[in-house]
Design an enzyme around this catalytic site. Structure first.
Site, PDB file in Angstrom:
ATOM      1  N   GLY A 188       0.966  -1.142   0.005  1.00 40.88           N
ATOM      2  CA  GLY A 188      -0.150  -0.168  -0.127  1.00 40.88           C
ATOM      3  C   GLY A 188       0.708   1.333  -0.108  1.00 40.88           C
ATOM      4  O   GLY A 188       2.107   1.201  -0.483  1.00 40.88           O
TER       5      GLY A 188
ATOM      6  N   GLU B 151       9.343   1.755  -2.806  1.00 41.02           N
ATOM      7  CA  GLU B 151       8.881   1.782  -4.034  1.00 41.02           C
ATOM      8  C   GLU B 151       8.254   3.240  -4.467  1.00 41.02           C
ATOM      9  O   GLU B 151       8.891   3.868  -5.219  1.00 41.02           O
ATOM     10  CB  GLU B 151       7.676   0.839  -4.206  1.00 41.02           C
ATOM     11  CG  GLU B 151       6.807   0.693  -5.594  1.00 41.02           C
ATOM     12  CD  GLU B 151       5.611  -0.005  -5.150  1.00 41.02           C
ATOM     13  OE1 GLU B 151       5.070  -0.224  -4.172  1.00 41.02           O
ATOM     14  OE2 GLU B 151       4.840  -0.314  -6.389  1.00 41.02           O
TER      15      GLU B 151
END
Ligand SMILES: [Zn+2]
Length: 353
Positions: free
Chosen positions: A191, A221
């Site tokens: 998430g 990320e």
């Protein structure tokens, strides 16, 4: 030919989301099974604009043809909205294994978003029975080895993540009691890194570790190197993506020394815009710096990729040689959560290719 070599190379995939592996024909089939929107009380997570719409192949292809992160989220929601019954999960698990076997992916560690199912008010245990039926059938049909990783959504908060850990432990214990072994390897968070820093989940991870679960964290990320440090600090045994680790020389040194595996997902990083261009992707720099790099697809059908394709990119765009590709394949088994004797069996197969 390199394509043949890559195809023949025994490979494992360690960063792969079950919901992101649903191909277009399967999503069409799911939409026929569920031609009505989810009831509102089960729909906390997904006001999906396509809710209940009957999908055609063309519609799914358009849905999967997004060009930004929002489009990706919409596609992911359209899939999860249509995953409702144990039979749905059995179908997508079996189909995923067929696709893996066709590429000689002999082992996979697959995330399932238990966090989203809870959030929707769903009960995970019966759905997991469907997944297990699909896994066992695929093991017989294709010989695929598969372990599950249960995934919490960090931006849903610490309590929700703790619930996912409890579900993981309960189902793992139930399997151990019934069969003496388990297909559930561990737990991870994914998430929005900015809205759920890893440090918040320290206690959740401590509980999971004490219960004997293996631990991963999506990190570096969409956020920077500090997010990778935070993941390491709460006990991550593998880092999902780790894209921005290259910005921090000290972190790179630490990752090389500790050999903490990095689950690199090149096509995913490009499609979500987390990496602006293929030339800028650090996969080769990580490898050359001595990090334990593995190649992965993340959400293969939604990112229009396969694991074979990721290996071809490594060769064509980054100049990985045959021996280096074999090393990446070896890493994928080495970094897995398989028992040592099974790792050895797979590594011998790599060495013979
Ligand atoms: Zn992921």
């Amino acid at each position: 030919m390199i394509a043949d070599f890559i195809q023949r190379l025994p490979k494992a995939e360690l960063h792969l989301h079950l919901e992101g592996s649903v191909d277009a024909p399967t999503l069409v089939e799911l939409s026929q099974r569920h031609p009505t929107p989810l009831p509102a009380q089960n729909n906390r997570y997904q006001p999906d604009p396509l809710g209940g719409e009957l999908l055609t192949l063309e519609k799914v292809q358009r849905l999967y043809d997004y060009s930004n992160f929002f489009g990706f989220l919409m596609a992911f929601k359209a899939v999860t909205e249509r995953l409702r019954t144990p039979e749905d999960y059995e179908l997508i698990t079996h189909n995923l294994c067929r696709a893996l076997a066709a590429q000689n992916v002999l082992h996979a560690e697959v995330y399932v978003s238990v966090g989203i199912i809870h959030w929707r008010g769903g009960v995970f245990a019966p759905l997991f029975e469907g997944m297990e039926r699909g896994r066992k059938r695929a093991e017989k049909d294709f010989g695929t080895s598969l372990l599950w990783l249960f995934d919490a959504v960090r931006n849903f908060g610490v309590e929700e993540a703790a619930r996912v850990v409890e579900t993981t432990v309960a189902l793992r214990d139930r399997q151990l009691k019934a069969q003496g072994r388990t297909s559930i390897a561990g737990f991870g968070i994914g998430g929005d890194e900015a809205r759920g820093p890893a440090g918040d989940f320290r206690e959740v991870y401590a509980r999971a570790r004490d219960a004997g679960l293996r631990l991963t964290v999506h990190a570096g990320e969409s956020a920077g190197a500090e997010s990778v440090w935070a993941a390491l600090n709460i006990g991550a045994e593998r880092i999902g993506h780790g894209l921005h680790a290259v910005d921090d020389p000290e972190l790179m040194e630490h990752l090389a020394e500790s050999q903490i595996p990095i689950e690199v997902c090149v096509s995913s990083n490009l499609r979500t815009g987390c990496c602006p261009s293929l030339e800028l992707h650090p996969v080769k720099r990580m490898f050359d710096a001595g990090l334990m790099v593995t190649l992965n697809t993340d959400d293969p059908t939604m990112f229009h990729t396969t694991l074979d394709h990721e290996y071809r990119i490594a060769h064509e765009a980054f100049g990985f040689t045959k021996d280096q590709l074999r090393e990446l394949a070896r890493n994928s088994f080495e970094a897995s959560f398989l028992p040592a004797e099974e790792k050895v069996r797979f590594l011998e197969l790599c060495d013979r290719t």
